[in-house]
Design a protein around this motif. Structure first.
Motif, PDB file in Angstrom:
ATOM      1  N   GLY A   1       0.784  -1.220   0.000  1.00  0.00           N
ATOM      2  CA  GLY A   1       0.000   0.000   0.000  1.00  0.00           C
ATOM      3  C   GLY A   1       0.821   1.278   0.000  1.00  0.00           C
ATOM      4  N   ILE A   2       0.364   2.259   0.766  1.00  0.00           N
ATOM      5  CA  ILE A   2       1.008   3.567   0.816  1.00  0.00           C
ATOM      6  C   ILE A   2       2.457   3.445   1.265  1.00  0.00           C
TER       7      ILE A   2
ATOM      8  N   THR B   1      -6.424   0.745  -1.310  1.00  0.00           N
ATOM      9  CA  THR B   1      -5.432  -0.164  -0.737  1.00  0.00           C
ATOM     10  C   THR B   1      -6.148  -1.371  -0.141  1.00  0.00           C
ATOM     11  N   ASP B   2      -5.375  -2.274   0.426  1.00  0.00           N
ATOM     12  CA  ASP B   2      -5.959  -3.471   1.042  1.00  0.00           C
ATOM     13  C   ASP B   2      -6.882  -3.118   2.202  1.00  0.00           C
TER      14      ASP B   2
ATOM     15  N   GLY C   1     -12.254  13.455  -9.439  1.00  0.00           N
ATOM     16  CA  GLY C   1     -13.064  12.415 -10.055  1.00  0.00           C
ATOM     17  C   GLY C   1     -12.490  11.017  -9.997  1.00  0.00           C
ATOM     18  N   ARG C   2     -11.587  10.774  -9.071  1.00  0.00           N
ATOM     19  CA  ARG C   2     -11.026   9.424  -8.929  1.00  0.00           C
ATOM     20  C   ARG C   2     -10.556   9.202  -7.508  1.00  0.00           C
ATOM     21  N   LEU C   3     -10.446   7.938  -7.134  1.00  0.00           N
ATOM     22  CA  LEU C   3      -9.847   7.605  -5.850  1.00  0.00           C
ATOM     23  C   LEU C   3      -8.337   7.749  -5.946  1.00  0.00           C
ATOM     24  N   GLY C   4      -7.716   7.892  -4.795  1.00  0.00           N
ATOM     25  CA  GLY C   4      -6.272   7.978  -4.777  1.00  0.00           C
ATOM     26  C   GLY C   4      -5.621   6.623  -4.936  1.00  0.00           C
ATOM     27  N   GLU C   5      -4.360   6.654  -5.339  1.00  0.00           N
ATOM     28  CA  GLU C   5      -3.524   5.459  -5.428  1.00  0.00           C
ATOM     29  C   GLU C   5      -2.365   5.632  -4.456  1.00  0.00           C
ATOM     30  N   PRO C   6      -1.777   4.529  -3.983  1.00  0.00           N
ATOM     31  CA  PRO C   6      -0.663   4.660  -3.036  1.00  0.00           C
ATOM     32  C   PRO C   6       0.433   5.600  -3.515  1.00  0.00           C
TER      33      PRO C   6
ATOM     34  N   LEU D   1      -1.026  18.032   5.704  1.00  0.00           N
ATOM     35  CA  LEU D   1      -1.199  18.146   4.257  1.00  0.00           C
ATOM     36  C   LEU D   1      -2.266  17.161   3.791  1.00  0.00           C
ATOM     37  N   LEU D   2      -3.398  17.709   3.342  1.00  0.00           N
ATOM     38  CA  LEU D   2      -4.455  16.871   2.782  1.00  0.00           C
ATOM     39  C   LEU D   2      -4.017  16.354   1.418  1.00  0.00           C
ATOM     40  N   VAL D   3      -4.136  15.041   1.227  1.00  0.00           N
ATOM     41  CA  VAL D   3      -3.831  14.422  -0.057  1.00  0.00           C
ATOM     42  C   VAL D   3      -5.052  13.571  -0.411  1.00  0.00           C
ATOM     43  N   ASP D   4      -6.096  14.257  -0.858  1.00  0.00           N
ATOM     44  CA  ASP D   4      -7.412  13.611  -0.959  1.00  0.00           C
ATOM     45  C   ASP D   4      -8.153  13.885  -2.252  1.00  0.00           C
ATOM     46  N   GLY D   5      -7.465  14.461  -3.238  1.00  0.00           N
ATOM     47  CA  GLY D   5      -8.133  14.744  -4.499  1.00  0.00           C
ATOM     48  C   GLY D   5      -9.245  15.764  -4.393  1.00  0.00           C
ATOM     49  N   GLY D   6      -9.270  16.515  -3.303  1.00  0.00           N
ATOM     50  CA  GLY D   6     -10.315  17.507  -3.087  1.00  0.00           C
ATOM     51  C   GLY D   6     -11.556  16.965  -2.423  1.00  0.00           C
ATOM     52  N   LEU D   7     -11.474  15.799  -1.819  1.00  0.00           N
ATOM     53  CA  LEU D   7     -12.641  15.198  -1.171  1.00  0.00           C
ATOM     54  C   LEU D   7     -13.159  16.071  -0.026  1.00  0.00           C
TER      55      LEU D   7
END
Length: 256
Positions: free
Chosen positions: A16-17, A194-195, A217-222, A245-251
């Protein structure tokens, strides 16, 4: 080579991450200590990651020990110093989230989650900080918190407090450790495939809904977390401490 010859410890790094962050740190010149659960599957995954890191000309070792064990941090630091002579960066990434309703939450599930995500992390951060203080060269400590530190979750009442705790821990440690030039920051991932949430996102409708809630418009990847972690680990962020630091694609901001 933003992390050239630095020693980076990452917990939960066999998948994963953590795995993505470990490989990117290695690409940036670091030597890597791969923390994992100690289970056979974790050890096998760690060995495959070590092979990938060696293929790009860097070095890595793995240390198998449960993140919930309060002595794991000391072990990781000891093995890092034995292998590479120092500890420059500590990334607390290990975490679990066994979804469960609140009213019938088993004590065992609650305690396992808190011990893995927060209690073990506390003493691992302490061990890394003591080594960095001893070295007198400063360092960077990064906690992988979560957007869940800021919002609630019906089936995450045991999980969200641990992520809020990690965020608070980094803020307080930034104050406590600044005098030693040790920087402490948190990254807050949104929904990352992730798992840990594979089963929860198996429903195509839920997957589409969760994707639609992000600005991108998408989920994040590791791999989406690897760059921010490298930034906070490197001297590019030398005046950044106590930050989240938010790393959420703007969620988080997409409430409309």
């Amino acid at each position: 080579m933003l992390l050239k010859d630095k020693t980076v410890i990452i917990t939960g790094a066999s998948r994963g991450i953590g795995r993505a962050a470990a490989f990117e740190c290695a690409k940036q010149g670091a030597n890597i200590v791969i923390g994992h659960s100690g289970r056979p599957s974790g050890g096998q995954a760690a060995q495959s990651l070590i092979a990938e890191i060696k293929d790009i000309g860097r070095h890595a070792i793995d240390v198998g020990s449960d993140a919930a064990n309060l002595d794991t941090g000391e072990l990781l630091v000891r093995e890092a110093v034995k292998a590479f002579g120092q500890v420059d960066v500590f990334v607390n990434n290990a975490g679990i989230c066994p979804f469960h309703s609140f009213l019938d939450m088993p004590r065992e599930t609650y305690l396992e989650t808190v011990n893995t995500n927060l209690n073990g992390a506390y003493f691992a951060v302490q061990a890394a900080a003591n080594q960095m203080k001893k070295q007198r060269q400063g360092g960077s400590i990064i906690a992988v918190s979560s957007i869940s530190a800021l919002v609630g979750g019906e089936f995450q009442t045991h999980y969200t407090p641990t992520k809020a705790g990690l965020l608070s821990l980094m803020q307080s440690c930034a104050v406590a450790l600044g005098k030693y030039n040790i920087r402490c920051n948190a990254v807050l991932p949104g929904t990352i495939a992730t798992d840990i949430n594979k089963e929860d996102l198996a429903d195509p409708e839920k997957l589409a809904y969760m994707s639609s809630r992000t600005c991108l418009g998408r989920l994040g990847e590791p791999e989406d977390l690897a760059g921010p972690i490298v930034f906070l680990a490197s001297d590019m962020s030398r005046y950044v401490t106590g930050a989240s630091l938010l790393v959420d694609g703007g969620l988080f901001v997409n409430l409309q």
